[in-house]
Design a protein around this motif. Structure first.
Motif, PDB file in Angstrom:
ATOM      1  N   THR A 138       7.151  11.511   0.862  1.00  0.00           N
ATOM      2  CA  THR A 138       7.345  11.686   2.302  1.00  0.00           C
ATOM      3  C   THR A 138       6.388  12.706   2.923  1.00  0.00           C
ATOM      4  O   THR A 138       6.259  12.759   4.142  1.00  0.00           O
ATOM      5  N   GLU A 139       5.742  13.524   2.081  1.00  0.00           N
ATOM      6  CA  GLU A 139       4.730  14.446   2.617  1.00  0.00           C
ATOM      7  C   GLU A 139       3.546  13.641   3.141  1.00  0.00           C
ATOM      8  O   GLU A 139       3.083  12.717   2.480  1.00  0.00           O
ATOM      9  N   TYR A 140       3.071  13.988   4.321  1.00  0.00           N
ATOM     10  CA  TYR A 140       1.928  13.330   4.959  1.00  0.00           C
ATOM     11  C   TYR A 140       2.191  11.833   5.218  1.00  0.00           C
ATOM     12  O   TYR A 140       1.261  11.054   5.337  1.00  0.00           O
ATOM     13  N   ILE A 141       3.471  11.438   5.290  1.00  0.00           N
ATOM     14  CA  ILE A 141       3.786  10.012   5.372  1.00  0.00           C
ATOM     15  C   ILE A 141       3.263   9.372   6.656  1.00  0.00           C
ATOM     16  O   ILE A 141       2.793   8.230   6.640  1.00  0.00           O
ATOM     17  N   TRP A 142       3.328  10.106   7.797  1.00  0.00           N
ATOM     18  CA  TRP A 142       2.886   9.504   9.058  1.00  0.00           C
ATOM     19  C   TRP A 142       1.378   9.333   9.088  1.00  0.00           C
ATOM     20  O   TRP A 142       0.877   8.294   9.542  1.00  0.00           O
ATOM     21  N   GLN A 143       0.650  10.332   8.593  1.00  0.00           N
ATOM     22  CA  GLN A 143      -0.805  10.176   8.493  1.00  0.00           C
ATOM     23  C   GLN A 143      -1.153   9.028   7.549  1.00  0.00           C
ATOM     24  O   GLN A 143      -2.050   8.233   7.826  1.00  0.00           O
ATOM     25  N   THR A 169       0.825  -1.214   0.000  1.00  0.00           N
ATOM     26  CA  THR A 169       0.000   0.000   0.000  1.00  0.00           C
ATOM     27  C   THR A 169       0.859   1.264   0.000  1.00  0.00           C
ATOM     28  O   THR A 169       0.437   2.307  -0.508  1.00  0.00           O
ATOM     29  N   LEU A 170       2.083   1.170   0.535  1.00  0.00           N
ATOM     30  CA  LEU A 170       3.005   2.298   0.466  1.00  0.00           C
ATOM     31  C   LEU A 170       3.363   2.605  -0.984  1.00  0.00           C
ATOM     32  O   LEU A 170       3.452   3.772  -1.384  1.00  0.00           O
ATOM     33  N   ALA A 171       3.539   1.552  -1.781  1.00  0.00           N
ATOM     34  CA  ALA A 171       3.840   1.744  -3.206  1.00  0.00           C
ATOM     35  C   ALA A 171       2.662   2.391  -3.926  1.00  0.00           C
ATOM     36  O   ALA A 171       2.854   3.287  -4.758  1.00  0.00           O
ATOM     37  N   ILE A 172       1.444   1.954  -3.606  1.00  0.00           N
ATOM     38  CA  ILE A 172       0.246   2.553  -4.220  1.00  0.00           C
ATOM     39  C   ILE A 172       0.136   4.020  -3.824  1.00  0.00           C
ATOM     40  O   ILE A 172      -0.107   4.896  -4.665  1.00  0.00           O
ATOM     41  N   TYR A 173       0.325   4.299  -2.541  1.00  0.00           N
ATOM     42  CA  TYR A 173       0.294   5.674  -2.029  1.00  0.00           C
ATOM     43  C   TYR A 173       1.326   6.539  -2.748  1.00  0.00           C
ATOM     44  O   TYR A 173       1.044   7.677  -3.157  1.00  0.00           O
ATOM     45  N   SER A 174       2.534   5.999  -2.939  1.00  0.00           N
ATOM     46  CA  SER A 174       3.610   6.742  -3.593  1.00  0.00           C
ATOM     47  C   SER A 174       3.259   7.064  -5.043  1.00  0.00           C
ATOM     48  O   SER A 174       3.509   8.181  -5.523  1.00  0.00           O
ATOM     49  N   LEU A 175       2.671   6.107  -5.745  1.00  0.00           N
ATOM     50  CA  LEU A 175       2.262   6.345  -7.134  1.00  0.00           C
ATOM     51  C   LEU A 175       1.206   7.448  -7.208  1.00  0.00           C
ATOM     52  O   LEU A 175       1.270   8.326  -8.084  1.00  0.00           O
ATOM     53  N   ILE A 176       0.242   7.412  -6.308  1.00  0.00           N
ATOM     54  CA  ILE A 176      -0.825   8.419  -6.317  1.00  0.00           C
ATOM     55  C   ILE A 176      -0.256   9.794  -5.980  1.00  0.00           C
ATOM     56  O   ILE A 176      -0.595  10.805  -6.619  1.00  0.00           O
ATOM     57  N   MET A 177       0.614   9.864  -4.978  1.00  0.00           N
ATOM     58  CA  MET A 177       1.222  11.140  -4.591  1.00  0.00           C
ATOM     59  C   MET A 177       2.023  11.728  -5.753  1.00  0.00           C
ATOM     60  O   MET A 177       1.988  12.937  -5.997  1.00  0.00           O
ATOM     61  N   THR A 178       2.739  10.871  -6.483  1.00  0.00           N
ATOM     62  CA  THR A 178       3.534  11.345  -7.617  1.00  0.00           C
ATOM     63  C   THR A 178       2.638  11.891  -8.721  1.00  0.00           C
ATOM     64  O   THR A 178       2.961  12.909  -9.346  1.00  0.00           O
ATOM     65  N   LEU A 179       1.517  11.218  -8.968  1.00  0.00           N
ATOM     66  CA  LEU A 179       0.571  11.713  -9.962  1.00  0.00           C
ATOM     67  C   LEU A 179       0.087  13.115  -9.603  1.00  0.00           C
ATOM     68  O   LEU A 179      -0.148  13.950 -10.474  1.00  0.00           O
ATOM     69  N   LEU A 180      -0.060  13.379  -8.304  1.00  0.00           N
ATOM     70  CA  LEU A 180      -0.542  14.671  -7.826  1.00  0.00           C
ATOM     71  C   LEU A 180       0.592  15.679  -7.635  1.00  0.00           C
ATOM     72  O   LEU A 180       0.365  16.773  -7.138  1.00  0.00           O
ATOM     73  N   ARG A 181       1.827  15.260  -7.981  1.00  0.00           N
ATOM     74  CA  ARG A 181       3.028  16.115  -7.872  1.00  0.00           C
ATOM     75  C   ARG A 181       3.374  16.427  -6.422  1.00  0.00           C
ATOM     76  O   ARG A 181       3.915  17.489  -6.103  1.00  0.00           O
ATOM     77  N   PHE A 182       3.063  15.497  -5.524  1.00  0.00           N
ATOM     78  CA  PHE A 182       3.503  15.595  -4.138  1.00  0.00           C
ATOM     79  C   PHE A 182       4.689  14.669  -3.920  1.00  0.00           C
ATOM     80  O   PHE A 182       4.808  13.631  -4.578  1.00  0.00           O
TER      81      PHE A 182
END
Length: 225
Positions: A30-35, A14-27
């Motif tokens: 590591t931003e908001y990583i703890w939440q 799920t970290l990989a999925i989160y990372s892909l989505i964040m990259t799509l949004l240009r974030f």
């Protein structure tokens, strides 16, 4: 012990999925990583309960997608419609990666269902590939550049909302049927549709912005003369 391994490898996934989505949004990932990690752990916990305690494993991916939509809309404050679009694109992209490994390396879904170790290897391969791709995307500036705040729900998005609901229902049906070729077909088509919509929206917004700039420039020149 099985529950611990499930949580560890599922969280990596799920970290990989989160990372892909964040990259799509240009974030940055590591931003908001703890939440995000807290939400991921809760998502994986519900997934474990649904798979192993309630035998509702076909519903687990659907709830995971909805939890990601909640994460991006409620915590990261992305408009809900774009939270759903980017979540589906990221999830389908990751699913394509995993299905490719499943097809080429393991041959069938049954191979990983009968041997948990192979399932963990699949998660590691898919997760590592997803994280690598997201890193490359962020490094080379690949993602959606438009102002998401300007893209709050509009009339044209009513059909899109209906499509998202249909996609979520189909995800549950797809995992219930458990057919590899259907996974590949569905993930590929859905990824393509939503990616096309997102890119088309970005191009339209860029065109509207250029028209506005030209119009403002013309007004300024008229005022100056």
């Amino acid at each position: 012990m099985e529950a611990i391994w499930f949580m560890v490898f599922s969280t990596f996934e799920t970290l990989a999925i989160y990372s892909l989505i964040m990259t799509l949004l240009r974030f940055k990932t590591t931003e908001y990583i703890w939440q995000a990690l807290l939400v991921m752990i809760l998502a994986n916990l519900q997934s474990y309960i649904m798979r192993n305690e309630l035998s509702l494993d076909f519903l687990a991916p659907l709830i995971t997608v909805m939890i990601f939509v909640f994460l991006f809309s409620a915590i990261i404050k992305i408009p809900v419609i774009w939270s759903a679009i980017c979540t589906i694109i990221g999830y389908m992209f990751y699913a394509l990666i995993q299905t490719a490994y499943l097809t080429t390396v393991f041959g069938s879904i049954n191979a990983i269902q009968t041997d948990p170790a192979k399932g963990y290897i699949l998660q590691v391969l898919s997760g590592a590939t997803g994280l690598l791709i997201s890193w490359l995307m962020y490094r080379f500036g690949i993602g959606f550049k438009y102002d998401l705040e300007k893209l709050r729900i509009k009339f044209e998005h009513i059909l899109l909302i209906a499509l998202i609901i249909v996609v979520l229902i189909l995800i549950a049906i797809l995992f219930y049927l458990n057919r590899l070729w259907l996974h590949l077909l569905f993930f590929g088509i859905t990824f393509g549709i939503f990616l096309y919509y997102a890119i088309n929206t970005e191009e339209r917004e860029s065109y509207d912005h250029r028209r506005t700039v030209r119009a403002d420039s013309g007004e300024d020149q008229t005022s100056g003369s």
